[in-house]
Design an enzyme around this catalytic site. Sequence first.
Site, PDB file in Angstrom:
ATOM      1  N   SER A 189     -77.162 -69.560  29.260  1.00  0.00           N
ATOM      2  CA  SER A 189     -78.319 -70.321  29.872  1.00  0.00           C
ATOM      3  C   SER A 189     -78.935 -69.755  31.255  1.00  0.00           C
ATOM      4  O   SER A 189     -79.119 -68.565  31.468  1.00  0.00           O
ATOM      5  CB  SER A 189     -77.834 -71.844  30.054  1.00  0.00           C
ATOM      6  OG  SER A 189     -79.197 -72.702  30.278  1.00  0.00           O
ATOM      7  N   ASP A 285     -84.535 -72.287  20.180  1.00  0.00           N
ATOM      8  CA  ASP A 285     -83.555 -72.570  21.242  1.00  0.00           C
ATOM      9  C   ASP A 285     -84.030 -74.077  21.819  1.00  0.00           C
ATOM     10  O   ASP A 285     -85.146 -74.449  22.019  1.00  0.00           O
ATOM     11  CB  ASP A 285     -83.657 -71.673  22.329  1.00  0.00           C
ATOM     12  CG  ASP A 285     -82.840 -72.098  23.442  1.00  0.00           C
ATOM     13  OD1 ASP A 285     -81.698 -71.694  23.683  1.00  0.00           O
ATOM     14  OD2 ASP A 285     -83.329 -72.980  24.510  1.00  0.00           O
ATOM     15  N   HIS A 344     -78.463 -74.594  21.966  1.00  0.00           N
ATOM     16  CA  HIS A 344     -78.829 -74.072  22.983  1.00  0.00           C
ATOM     17  C   HIS A 344     -77.385 -73.044  23.630  1.00  0.00           C
ATOM     18  O   HIS A 344     -76.390 -74.094  23.922  1.00  0.00           O
ATOM     19  CB  HIS A 344     -79.384 -74.693  24.071  1.00  0.00           C
ATOM     20  CG  HIS A 344     -79.626 -73.951  25.571  1.00  0.00           C
ATOM     21  ND1 HIS A 344     -80.393 -72.829  25.585  1.00  0.00           N
ATOM     22  CD2 HIS A 344     -79.141 -74.142  26.786  1.00  0.00           C
ATOM     23  CE1 HIS A 344     -80.406 -72.660  27.132  1.00  0.00           C
ATOM     24  NE2 HIS A 344     -79.575 -73.463  27.587  1.00  0.00           N
TER      25      HIS A 344
END
Length: 400
Positions: A189, A285, A344
């Site tokens: 991330s 995502d 994610h």
Amino acid sequence: MRRSMEHTKLQCLCLLIFSLLVLNGKTVLGVNQTSNENLGMVDLTILESAVSKGAVCLDGSPPAFYYDKGHGEGANNWIIYFRGGEWCYNVIDCLNRTKTEKGSSKLAPKQRSFYGILSNNKTLNPDFYNWNRVMVIYCDGASFTGDVEIVDPVTNLHFRGARIFHALIEHFLAKGMKDAKNAILAGGSAGGLPALLHCDRFRALLPNSARVKCLADGSYFLHKKNMKEIPFMDIVNEGLITLHHSAKMLPSSCISKMRPSLCLFPQYFQQEIQTPFFIVNSMFDTFQINKTFLGYYEDLNNNTCSATLVKTLQDFKQEFLSALPKQSDCSSSRGMFIDSCLIHSQILSGVGWNGFTVHNKTIAEAFSDWYFDRSSVQLIDTPDLPLNCYKFPSITSFCT
């Protein structure tokens, strides 16, 4: 197609059960997950020496990391993994983060479990289990790019992410990474973005003889050029650049051509990265869908698949895929694993690392083949959508 969808549903149900067993400390694949050794419980290290260099978290506390020492054939190999946690792009948000580990090392857990690519289990992580494995806490709020000298006496906020990066890498070099035979700069991330932005800097500090590559997981944030929705990412990136003075850490070739805030999107600077890098990302995502299309992620969770939602997701997929490194330009220096999971970040999860597949390869298999130069790897899943909109419990990632 229906048979394929049913197979995928069954696969995802199995993965859900697998993840729940891991979370509950059960035996999985013959491994007793309750012992510290197999859970990979790793102690927190506070890097006090970084304070004198001005390399501190948002609240002024020292940076910190979790480190599991390599052994055997992995003694001279290193993985540096940066945790993520979005960005703080205004003073109020950054102040709020100082009350959590996302802004203060004082609040980081004293121990953490290492899973996925950081696992110490040879069966589940055969290529990297005995490497020096590092997880860096994310406490600067700007993907380790900020560098502001002045500290506001009212807020006492420190914007020093770039200094944290340099201080940590210097520390690991002194601890033996300067003699590394293999090294990976990775992150997930917002922590995966520095794995791309700092990739060449990392390569330059290591021996020329070392195999050095970078891995970004759930970090290929898309800039939608024809934005009709609320431009969340544009707002965040502009605020981040202004508040953290991040522009100086961005590729100069990119900021010479466009607004610095755009140079936080990999699609605009990826071609300038000289060091080989690998992208793990979903074409659906959840972070991007949730932030880009307000309410759409809720529709998915509520099992509502309108024609509008279907078209939105299909259009998003096409725009995302078109932003990736072009297949015709992809050599062994550009690897990718692009799945259709509604998820994610994946590589720190045992389920993601060893479970999700594209063209019959797991992330672990695909990345290892690419990293060790066994083959070129550009795997892109084929579904036009998350294959269906079935609802799974919110505690687990799901792929439909």
